[in-house]
Structures are given as structure tokens and as C-alpha cells.
Scaffold this motif. Sequence first.
Motif, short mmCIF file in Angstrom:
data_model
loop_
_atom_site.label_atom_id
_atom_site.label_comp_id
_atom_site.label_asym_id
_atom_site.label_seq_id
_atom_site.Cartn_x
_atom_site.Cartn_y
_atom_site.Cartn_z
N ARG A 1 0.94 -1.20 -0.21
CA ARG A 1 0.06 -0.12 -0.16
C ARG A 1 0.93 1.15 -0.10
O ARG A 1 2.02 1.31 0.68
CB ARG A 1 -0.99 0.21 1.16
CG ARG A 1 -1.91 1.07 1.17
CD ARG A 1 -3.14 0.79 2.26
NE ARG A 1 -4.29 1.73 1.88
CZ ARG A 1 -5.26 1.38 1.08
NH1 ARG A 1 -5.23 0.25 0.66
NH2 ARG A 1 -6.20 2.20 1.03
N ARG B 1 1.84 4.94 0.89
CA ARG B 1 1.66 5.92 2.20
C ARG B 1 0.48 7.23 1.51
O ARG B 1 1.04 7.61 0.21
CB ARG B 1 2.96 6.25 2.32
CG ARG B 1 3.70 5.53 3.26
CD ARG B 1 4.96 5.91 3.75
NE ARG B 1 5.82 4.67 4.27
CZ ARG B 1 6.86 4.85 4.66
NH1 ARG B 1 7.42 5.97 4.76
NH2 ARG B 1 7.55 3.62 5.15
N LYS B 2 -0.13 7.66 2.34
CA LYS B 2 -0.76 8.86 2.06
C LYS B 2 -0.10 10.08 2.12
O LYS B 2 0.94 10.08 2.76
CB LYS B 2 -2.15 8.62 2.97
CG LYS B 2 -2.89 7.67 2.77
CD LYS B 2 -4.29 7.67 3.77
CE LYS B 2 -5.16 6.64 3.49
NZ LYS B 2 -6.37 6.48 4.31
#
Length: 114
Positions: A111, A113-114
Motif C-alpha cells: 500500500r 503511503r498517504k
Amino acid sequence: MLVRLAAVILAIGAGVLSWSSAVQAQQTLHAEQRVGKWSCMVDHYHFGSSKGQTSKKSAEADAVASWSNFVDFEYGGAYTSWKASQGKTMDCAKDGSGLWGCTVSSRPCRRLRK
């Protein structure tokens, strides 16, 4: 005695750091590309397998767990989502005694990272 214990602890620590560095260096050897919210290995597949299961469903789950465990060992937990992985294949069959086994392969993803 205390000096010898300290030397052993330092040697173990150096080995762990060396192994950790090798794993991190290995991660950079595989090109990744963005796929939605994920970064996936472009052309590096991992494999898993199962055998001796009484149902196809349990053979599938065991093979996916095998895949996930090996990916976790090589790259860490960030890459272990079978659902997010790309290029999945799964082949299952019964053996002569009626037990199920499967082989799976897929490209691991992590995933972003934001």
C-alpha cells in the motif's frame, strides 16, 4: 565473562543488522509500478503451494497462506496482501486419494503511503 557476553551480543546484533540490510537491499532490486493505491512488483512473482487438504477451499487458503508467509519473510508484512497482489494464478487438483492441493503465484504489492 561479562566481556565475552558483550561480544556475543554485539555479534548477534551485527548479524541481525546485516540480514536486515540485505533484505532492504533486495527490495530495491525489483522494479515497482503504481496500481491504484498500491505499488506492485513489475515482473517478480512469488509462489505458494498446498497439499493434502480435505477440501478445495482449504487447499486454496493454505496455498495463499504459503505465498503470504514467504513474501513476508522476504519483503516484510507490507507486501503480504494476496487480494492486492497482481497477476494471480491458482491451479488446484485432487490427488489419487481424493485430497486437494493448489499452487499459486502472484506479484506482491504494498500500500502506498498517504
